[in-house]
Motif scaffolding. Structure first.
Motif, mmCIF file in Angstrom:
data_model
loop_
_atom_site.group_PDB
_atom_site.id
_atom_site.type_symbol
_atom_site.label_atom_id
_atom_site.label_comp_id
_atom_site.label_asym_id
_atom_site.label_seq_id
_atom_site.Cartn_x
_atom_site.Cartn_y
_atom_site.Cartn_z
ATOM 1 N N THR A 154 -2.743 -5.645 -10.782
ATOM 2 C CA THR A 154 -1.294 -5.753 -10.850
ATOM 3 C C THR A 154 -0.692 -4.581 -10.088
ATOM 4 N N SER A 155 0.616 -4.552 -10.019
ATOM 5 C CA SER A 155 1.298 -3.476 -9.301
ATOM 6 C C SER A 155 1.367 -2.182 -10.099
ATOM 7 N N ASP A 156 0.801 -2.150 -11.302
ATOM 8 C CA ASP A 156 0.927 -0.969 -12.158
ATOM 9 C C ASP A 156 0.408 0.300 -11.497
ATOM 10 N N PHE A 157 -0.600 0.167 -10.628
ATOM 11 C CA PHE A 157 -1.166 1.366 -9.995
ATOM 12 C C PHE A 157 -0.129 2.096 -9.148
ATOM 13 N N LEU A 158 0.890 1.371 -8.684
ATOM 14 C CA LEU A 158 1.924 1.990 -7.855
ATOM 15 C C LEU A 158 2.742 3.018 -8.630
ATOM 16 N N LEU A 159 2.791 2.875 -9.949
ATOM 17 C CA LEU A 159 3.603 3.757 -10.781
ATOM 18 C C LEU A 159 2.769 4.709 -11.619
ATOM 19 N N LEU A 179 -2.005 6.381 -2.897
ATOM 20 C CA LEU A 179 -0.727 6.113 -2.240
ATOM 21 C C LEU A 179 -0.400 7.129 -1.149
ATOM 22 N N ARG A 180 -1.274 8.118 -0.956
ATOM 23 C CA ARG A 180 -1.079 9.052 0.153
ATOM 24 C C ARG A 180 -2.281 9.087 1.089
ATOM 25 N N ALA A 181 -3.256 8.208 0.856
ATOM 26 C CA ALA A 181 -4.387 8.090 1.783
ATOM 27 C C ALA A 181 -3.875 7.628 3.148
ATOM 28 N N LYS A 182 -4.623 7.928 4.197
ATOM 29 C CA LYS A 182 -4.216 7.456 5.515
ATOM 30 C C LYS A 182 -4.027 5.944 5.509
ATOM 31 N N ILE A 183 -4.964 5.241 4.855
ATOM 32 C CA ILE A 183 -4.928 3.776 4.832
ATOM 33 C C ILE A 183 -5.005 3.287 3.394
ATOM 34 N N HIS A 229 8.734 -1.250 -5.039
ATOM 35 C CA HIS A 229 8.226 0.110 -5.270
ATOM 36 C C HIS A 229 7.832 0.811 -3.970
ATOM 37 N N ALA A 230 8.400 0.375 -2.873
ATOM 38 C CA ALA A 230 7.991 0.892 -1.560
ATOM 39 C C ALA A 230 8.210 2.394 -1.425
ATOM 40 N N GLN A 231 9.153 2.945 -2.196
ATOM 41 C CA GLN A 231 9.450 4.382 -2.051
ATOM 42 C C GLN A 231 8.284 5.266 -2.470
ATOM 43 N N TRP A 232 7.317 4.699 -3.222
ATOM 44 C CA TRP A 232 6.178 5.490 -3.682
ATOM 45 C C TRP A 232 5.016 5.445 -2.692
ATOM 46 N N ILE A 233 5.121 4.605 -1.695
ATOM 47 C CA ILE A 233 4.022 4.435 -0.737
ATOM 48 C C ILE A 233 4.153 5.458 0.380
ATOM 49 N N ARG A 234 3.175 6.347 0.484
ATOM 50 C CA ARG A 234 3.206 7.430 1.477
ATOM 51 C C ARG A 234 2.093 7.288 2.521
ATOM 52 N N ASN A 235 1.445 6.154 2.541
ATOM 53 C CA ASN A 235 0.330 5.948 3.468
ATOM 54 C C ASN A 235 0.824 5.820 4.901
ATOM 55 N N LYS A 236 -0.083 6.049 5.856
ATOM 56 C CA LYS A 236 0.248 5.865 7.265
ATOM 57 C C LYS A 236 0.038 4.421 7.709
ATOM 58 N N ALA A 237 -0.833 3.703 6.999
ATOM 59 C CA ALA A 237 -1.087 2.291 7.317
ATOM 60 C C ALA A 237 -1.397 1.539 6.030
ATOM 61 N N ILE A 238 -0.956 0.303 5.973
ATOM 62 C CA ILE A 238 -1.209 -0.565 4.811
ATOM 63 C C ILE A 238 -1.853 -1.843 5.320
ATOM 64 N N LEU A 239 -2.993 -2.182 4.744
ATOM 65 C CA LEU A 239 -3.653 -3.450 5.054
ATOM 66 C C LEU A 239 -3.536 -4.360 3.842
ATOM 67 N N LEU A 240 -2.781 -5.445 3.991
ATOM 68 C CA LEU A 240 -2.604 -6.408 2.901
ATOM 69 C C LEU A 240 -3.752 -7.406 2.912
ATOM 70 N N THR A 241 -4.242 -7.750 1.718
ATOM 71 C CA THR A 241 -5.400 -8.633 1.584
ATOM 72 C C THR A 241 -5.205 -9.598 0.417
ATOM 73 N N HIS A 242 -6.197 -10.488 0.258
ATOM 74 C CA HIS A 242 -6.327 -11.323 -0.948
ATOM 75 C C HIS A 242 -5.176 -12.295 -1.146
ATOM 76 N N PHE A 243 -4.665 -12.847 -0.052
ATOM 77 C CA PHE A 243 -3.594 -13.830 -0.168
ATOM 78 C C PHE A 243 -4.133 -15.127 -0.768
ATOM 79 N N SER A 244 -3.289 -15.809 -1.512
ATOM 80 C CA SER A 244 -3.663 -17.125 -2.022
ATOM 81 C C SER A 244 -3.938 -18.068 -0.856
ATOM 82 N N SER A 245 -4.879 -18.969 -1.047
ATOM 83 C CA SER A 245 -5.243 -19.912 0.016
ATOM 84 C C SER A 245 -4.157 -20.949 0.280
#
Length: 360
Positions: free
Chosen positions: A261-266, A274-278, A309-325
């Motif tokens: 879930t999104s809980d890890f963002l908070l 949330l501050r890793a390069k990727i 919750h985008a204000q908490w994301i400090r990464n330089k790149a985000i790779l989105l995965t696991h989309f529903s088929s």
């Protein structure tokens, strides 16, 4: 000869995870007999008449042409991204299969069906025990043994270590094979040294079964401030006398959430993720077709939550995965553009295995 194959995400097979809605009915595809790319290579052999028709030179010409064609096709077929100094590839379709590979780290995150590229990776990090994330593990170990590669190191949440050992005991009995590997039960907050300049730490995620993400850190030594004014010989003398003259600096490089879930963002304990390069994170649901409540009920993240919750994301790149088929490539690209407006990080999506709405 290299064949090109389109993988349909509307598979007639049921989802490997019980927490994903079934995909729409399958469509029948006919193979396309036309090659996707034609490569013409011109060979100049001289003098033109003296060696014309030479079988030896014809063979050389064919070999050169085939090699050039192979290289061109490999480049065209390559699926992945170059992000912040890392090349990342793999496949991640919600409920079907997830395996994300970072060759520079010799690492695969989860291994639903053991893609061939994963076999070359020395480390596998398992986030949780759903089959679409762990089902390829025995095949991975067996294939490495087949190619005489050294036994891999597999990281799992401590609560599933015993069951993973039982799983391999069953496969050893059935296949009469050794299946050697190093199984590490790494708990949240613990640190494991992968090599002298890399360590990994799990962080808490929230799925419908026990789960955890991973952050891989680079390690470097930095001279302590109180010694910076000293000259080289003085520093060397202190070092030889046993004085610790450096601090160890950990820099988060790549974070992988797995299903959550999104809980890890908070969660403050996830700050390094949330501050890793990727940041490689899931976004199973992308639009109003499924609600945020539905996503949370099934232990997943909705794109709308990442935007919120985008204000908490400090990464330089985000790779989105696991989309529903249920989604196509155009749906996914639209989702990427929505999140891109909210974050400074470069946003990309892992679309291997998904079809375009324009595909016949």
């Amino acid at each position: 000869m290299q064949l090109s194959m389109t993988i349909s995400t509307t598979s007639p097979f049921p989802s490997l995870s019980p927490h994903h809605p079934p995909p729409p009915p399958p469509t029948i595809e006919r193979p396309n007999s036309k090659p996707r790319q034609t490569l013409r290579v011109s060979h100049h052999v001289g003098p033109p008449q003296a060696l014309k028709g030479s079988g030896f030179l014809s063979a050389i010409g064919r070999a050169i042409e085939e090699e050039e064609y192979r290289k061109a096709r490999a480049e065209v077929s390559r699926k992945g991204f170059d992000l912040e100094g890392y090349s990342i590839e793999g496949i991640s379709i919600g409920g079907h299969e997830t395996c994300v590979i970072v060759p520079e780290l010799k690492t695969a995150f989860d291994i639903g069906r053991c893609p061939s590229r994963a076999v070359q990776q020395n480390f596998v990090f398992i986030t949780h025990a759903h089959l679409d994330h762990i089902g390829g593990l025995p095949m991975y170990v067996a294939t490495r043994a087949l190619y005489n590669l050294k036994p891999p190191t597999i990281f799992v949440p401590p609560c599933i270590k015993e069951d993973v050992e039982k799983l391999f005991d069953i496969h050893r009995t059935m296949s009469q094979a050794e299946l050697k590997f190093d199984l590490v039960a790494l708990d949240i907050g613990e640190t494991y040294e992968m090599r002298n300049n890399l360590v990994v730490r799990p962080f808490k995620t929230c799925h419908v079964i026990p789960s955890q993400g991973y952050v891989i850190y680079s390690v470097r030594k930095k001279l302590r401030k109180q010694y910076m004014h000293l000259k080289g010989k003085q520093i060397e003398k202190l070092k030889k006398s046993g004085v610790e003259i450096t601090d160890t600096i950990l820099s988060p490089e790549v974070a992988f959430t797995g299903d959550t879930t999104s809980d890890f963002l908070l969660d403050p304990r996830s700050a390094d993720a949330l501050r890793a390069k990727i940041l490689i994170t899931e976004a199973t649901f992308l639009d109003e077709g499924y609600s945020i409540e539905h996503a949370r009920e099934h232990g997943h993240t909705h794109l709308f939550e990442l935007i919120e919750h985008a204000q908490w994301i400090r990464n330089k790149a985000i790779l989105l995965t696991h989309f529903s088929s249920r989604y196509n490539i155009e749906d996914i690209r639209q989702a990427v553009s929505k999140l891109q407006l909210k974050v400074s990080a470069k946003v990309v999506a892992l679309t291997e295995g998904f079809k375009s709405m324009h595909s016949s």
